[in-house]
Design an enzyme around this catalytic site. Structure first.
Site, mmCIF file in Angstrom:
data_model
loop_
_atom_site.group_PDB
_atom_site.id
_atom_site.type_symbol
_atom_site.label_atom_id
_atom_site.label_comp_id
_atom_site.label_asym_id
_atom_site.label_seq_id
_atom_site.Cartn_x
_atom_site.Cartn_y
_atom_site.Cartn_z
ATOM 1 N N ASP A 465 0.828 -1.146 0.006
ATOM 2 C CA ASP A 465 -0.012 -0.108 0.001
ATOM 3 C C ASP A 465 0.752 1.085 -0.165
ATOM 4 O O ASP A 465 1.949 1.281 0.823
ATOM 5 C CB ASP A 465 -0.767 0.091 1.379
ATOM 6 C CG ASP A 465 -1.909 1.204 1.260
ATOM 7 O OD1 ASP A 465 -2.947 1.011 0.510
ATOM 8 O OD2 ASP A 465 -1.592 2.208 2.097
ATOM 9 N N ASN A 473 -2.810 13.138 -3.654
ATOM 10 C CA ASN A 473 -4.062 13.641 -4.247
ATOM 11 C C ASN A 473 -4.250 15.105 -3.702
ATOM 12 O O ASN A 473 -4.845 15.829 -4.862
ATOM 13 C CB ASN A 473 -5.244 12.543 -4.081
ATOM 14 C CG ASN A 473 -4.958 11.349 -4.623
ATOM 15 O OD1 ASN A 473 -4.479 11.162 -5.806
ATOM 16 N ND2 ASN A 473 -5.610 10.184 -3.961
ATOM 17 N N ASP A 482 -2.825 8.841 -10.029
ATOM 18 C CA ASP A 482 -2.811 7.908 -10.903
ATOM 19 C C ASP A 482 -1.504 7.217 -11.529
ATOM 20 O O ASP A 482 -1.477 6.248 -11.696
ATOM 21 C CB ASP A 482 -3.771 8.131 -12.381
ATOM 22 C CG ASP A 482 -5.311 8.144 -11.568
ATOM 23 O OD1 ASP A 482 -5.784 7.573 -10.453
ATOM 24 O OD2 ASP A 482 -6.254 8.877 -12.362
ATOM 25 N N GLU A 508 -4.925 2.275 -3.727
ATOM 26 C CA GLU A 508 -3.637 2.381 -4.132
ATOM 27 C C GLU A 508 -2.962 0.980 -3.537
ATOM 28 O O GLU A 508 -1.712 0.961 -3.176
ATOM 29 C CB GLU A 508 -2.997 3.775 -3.410
ATOM 30 C CG GLU A 508 -2.978 3.554 -1.768
ATOM 31 C CD GLU A 508 -4.273 4.032 -1.373
ATOM 32 O OE1 GLU A 508 -4.400 4.506 -0.091
ATOM 33 O OE2 GLU A 508 -5.215 4.227 -2.044
#
Length: 750
Positions: A465, A473, A482, A508
């Site tokens: 992760d 973000n 992304d 993620e």
């Protein structure tokens, strides 16, 4: 508060560790990478983009560490490295681990100096061990173990002529001594043995058992700790074993940071040369030939087995195809002597291949290629027909450099990896990352696990992760996020092998199913991915870097897809809590003696009842019980001082569509008792102390009027097998509370 009361807390609860804020110098950052590899045993250090450069940089860091710590005595270490690079690397890992552990124990600088120097040079006597023993591709005989023991004593003899520090000499002299004095040839026993020698003995055994050997794969960390506890009081100091277990269970990053500062900042030339004179060492030149990188990538991705063997019959290359075909890890074969008996080669008539008929030896002597159809013992001990092509390699002047040995599987059977690869190619892809999506992963996981159990080979799961992804973000936008997710997917695909499956589990978070891969190999893959990602600069983030945390586990007896996935998720959570950007491994793996052979007699009042014993203290057993409860999502009904009652639900197999295969709910009652004791030693004034945990487990259907007795018995066996795997317990042959001490086990040697 009793140890069992901890079960009532949230499983996986821990204190998040604050990472070190102040960045260290570039050299210290390299040392951080090296220290992080103590769990992966130094294998797979190279990056995906530049394997040769990665090895060269690691060698440079290793050399710098040795010079800083030993000064002129680094020449002694270089001699050991020239004799056996594997033994030298093992000594360096032992020294770094002892240094971190010693700092945690609060040892004085003088004592820590002596331990570090002794750990680096305790195997110096291996320079006097003959190749037939040092490079033997298999377990040693009793006579060969005596030769190795003489080599250990030779180390102390060599240092007596070069070192005047009594602490170092005494530690090196007694590294091989057993705590209870049962091993002859040593004048001290018990706590009369220097503390440094007792520490090095424990770390030495831990590193040896977690490193791949030709005759066995590396053991999982939990399995190794079980072995150390089993030998506590006989081979090892029981108090130090427990302290080492606590050190391993905690967050080691702060102590590694302190080791980095001590070795590359705190030590100077005067300190390093307090025992020796100063000698400078030239920095090795890095190999930058692009062609070598292409050759390396080609070898790694060939499905056929490729071995390079030099003129002295030493193995210098063993590609992944050779690992798949033979089941022998490359790290355990490097610099070992080649012999046809290693693979139990048989000729066309089914007769054992003699040494003089070995294709490699014939190619070296005749300098002529040969192609033969032979039979070898492959992975799992099954016989495989192979086409063996031996090619001599000569220099420009006509001198023989060695031979290339190619092996092609001619059995006509599709390997497990090929079937898994076919599944992977047909998988439904995640539209962003082009890896398998979660739905496909859930579908394949059970099939993957079932196939590996049928073939009795290891299977591992990696869950990872991105760290602090929300900040990416929020700061740079979702498009940048992304791109970072795609970068992580590409890194995972880059480190994976043929037959592995990479899937996006959600957001993620990614999972990797690793075929024919145990805990140690999976940790190495995860470490390689972690380091590769941490070194990448992302243009979408203005050149900033991101990190990821990893949880690793291996299938073990009694596992279901759900328990395996939850255990990997627990490991990932622990990695997050310990400071992120790290790999945490949980689970003992598939190689647990007796864990998959539970004897289940039918009772009247209880469906299954068994008495077990595990050679670990109560606090360790409780932690493992908490893991069992968490991964099975058991409902705890009652917690007493030494008793736990819970409900465990076993779901029906997803592949089954029969109405009768509804979930089965069992009541599991567990009683744990710690047994401590001691006995006087003939060679020591200190008593031999041991601690172990006896367990009584009872498993019965929640509903007493269940009529599916045969089906429930099978389900109960699954529960008991899984319980034994989690607690690493065997059936208790001795029910008397005054059970005698366990007989001493054989020593663990590198």
């Amino acid at each position: 508060m009793s140890d069992l009361s901890l079960i009532q807390t949230d499983v996986g609860n821990g204190k998040a560790q604050t990472p070190v804020d102040a960045p260290l110098e570039h050299g210290i950052q390299k040392l951080h990478n090296l220290l992080a590899e103590l769990d992966s045993k130094g294998v797979g250090r190279e990056t995906a983009s530049s394997p040769e450069a990665g090895r060269s940089e690691t060698a440079w860091v290793d050399n710098q560490l040795i010079i800083v710590r030993l000064g002129m005595a680094s020449s002694l270490f270089v001699a050991l490295r020239c004799r056996s690079a594997a033994v030298a690397a093992h000594s360096l890992r032992v020294a770094l681990t002892c240094s971190a552990w010693g700092l945690k124990l609060g040892l004085t600088p003088g004592d820590l100096d002596a331990i570090e120097v002794a750990a680096l040079l305790h195997d110096l006597g291996m320079v006097g061990v003959p190749d037939s023993v040092l490079l033997k591709p298999g377990p040693l005989t009793r006579d060969e173990l005596l030769i190795v023991e003489q080599g250990r004593r030779l180390a102390a003899e060599i240092l007596r002529h070069a070192c005047a520090e009594a602490k170092v000499l005494e530690i090196v002299e007694h590294v091989g001594a057993w705590f209870d004095g049962s091993k002859g040839g040593y004048r001290l026993s018990g706590r009369e043995i220097p503390a440094g020698a007792r520490m090095i003995a424990i770390v030495n055994a831990f590193d040896s058992m977690t490193t791949d050997q030709v005759y066995r794969r590396a053991m999982s960390h939990e399995r190794v700790m079980q072995e150390l506890f089993a030998s506590a009081g006989s081979q090892f100091d029981p108090n130090l074993v427990e302290q080492f277990a606590e050190f391993r269970a905690g967050d080691q990053k702060p102590w590694r940071d302190k080791v980095a500062q001590r070795w590359l900042r705190g030590l100077d030339a005067e300190t390093a040369n307090s025992y020796w004179e100063l000698l400078a060492t030239e920095k090795p030149r890095a190999t930058t030939e692009t062609a070598r990188w292409f050759e390396r990538k080609l070898l790694e991705n060939m499905h056929d087995a490729v071995m390079f063997i030099d003129a002295g019959m030493r193995v210098v290359e063993w590609n992944r195809g050779a690992e798949r075909l033979t089941g022998i890890a490359a790290v355990s074969m490097m610099e070992r002597l080649w012999s046809p008996s290693l693979l139990q080669m048989q000729n066309e008539k089914g007769e054992w291949l003699a040494e003089q008929d070995c294709p490699v030896r014939c190619a070296l002597q005749s300098q002529v290629q040969s192609l033969r159809r032979l039979t070898i013992s492959g992975r799992g001990g099954r016989s495989i027909s192979v086409d063996v092509h031996a090619i001599p390699v000569t220099a420009a002047d006509g001198g023989v450099l060695g031979a290339v040995l190619l092996m092609h599987d001619a059995s006509g059977e599709t390997s497990l990896e090929q079937r898994c690869q076919s599944l992977y190619e047909r998988a439904t892809k995640d539209p962003l990352t082009k890896v398998a999506n979660r739905a496909e992963f859930d579908r394949v996981l059970e099939m993957f696990l079932h196939a590996h159990k049928e073939h009795h080979v290891a299977c591992s799961l990696i869950m990872c992760d991105l760290d602090r992804f929300k900040r990416v973000n929020d700061t740079y936008g979702h498009q940048a996020g992304d791109e970072v997710i795609q970068a992580l997917a590409n890194v995972l695909k880059g480190v994976c092998r043929a037959g592995d499956l990479v899937a996006r589990y959600g957001g993620e978070e990614f999972v990797v199913l690793c075929a024919d891969c145990d805990n140690a190999q999976a940790v190495r893959l995860a470490e390689q991915a972690r380091k590769t990602l941490a070194q990448m600069q992302h243009g979408c983030l203005s050149g900033q870097r991101v990190t990821a945390s990893f949880g690793v586990t291996e299938v073990q007896p009694g596992d279901t897809p759900e328990t395996m996935l939850r255990r990997a998720d627990r490991a990932l959570l622990m990695a997050k809590q310990q400071g992120r950007d790290r790999v945490v491994q949980l689970g003992g793996g598939a190689d647990l003696d007796g864990a998959d052979s539970a004897n289940l007699p039918a009772g009247v009042s209880a469906f299954v009842e068994q008495r077990l014993v595990t050679p670990v203290p109560l606090w360790v057993a409780v932690e493992k019980l908490r893991g069992f409860i968490a991964d099975h999502r058991a409902k705890v009904l009652h917690v007493g001082e030494n008793h736990v009652a819970m409900l465990v639900q076993i779901e029906k197999p997803k592949r089954s569509r029969r109405w009768g295969d509804r979930p089965a709910v069992f009541r599991v009652d567990v009683k744990l008792d710690e047994e401590c004791g001691g006995q006087a030693s003939a060679n020591s004034a200190q008593p031999t102390v041991w601690a172990r945990t006896r367990i009584r487990v009872t498993i019965a259907p929640e509903k007493s009027r269940e009529r599916r007795r045969d089906q429930l018995l099978d389900r109960a066996k699954e529960v008991l097998t899984s319980f034994r795997s989690y607690l690493m317990a065997n059936q208790d042959e001795q029910t008397d509370s005054q059970a005698p001490c366990r007989e001493p086990s054989l020593p663990w040697t590198p």
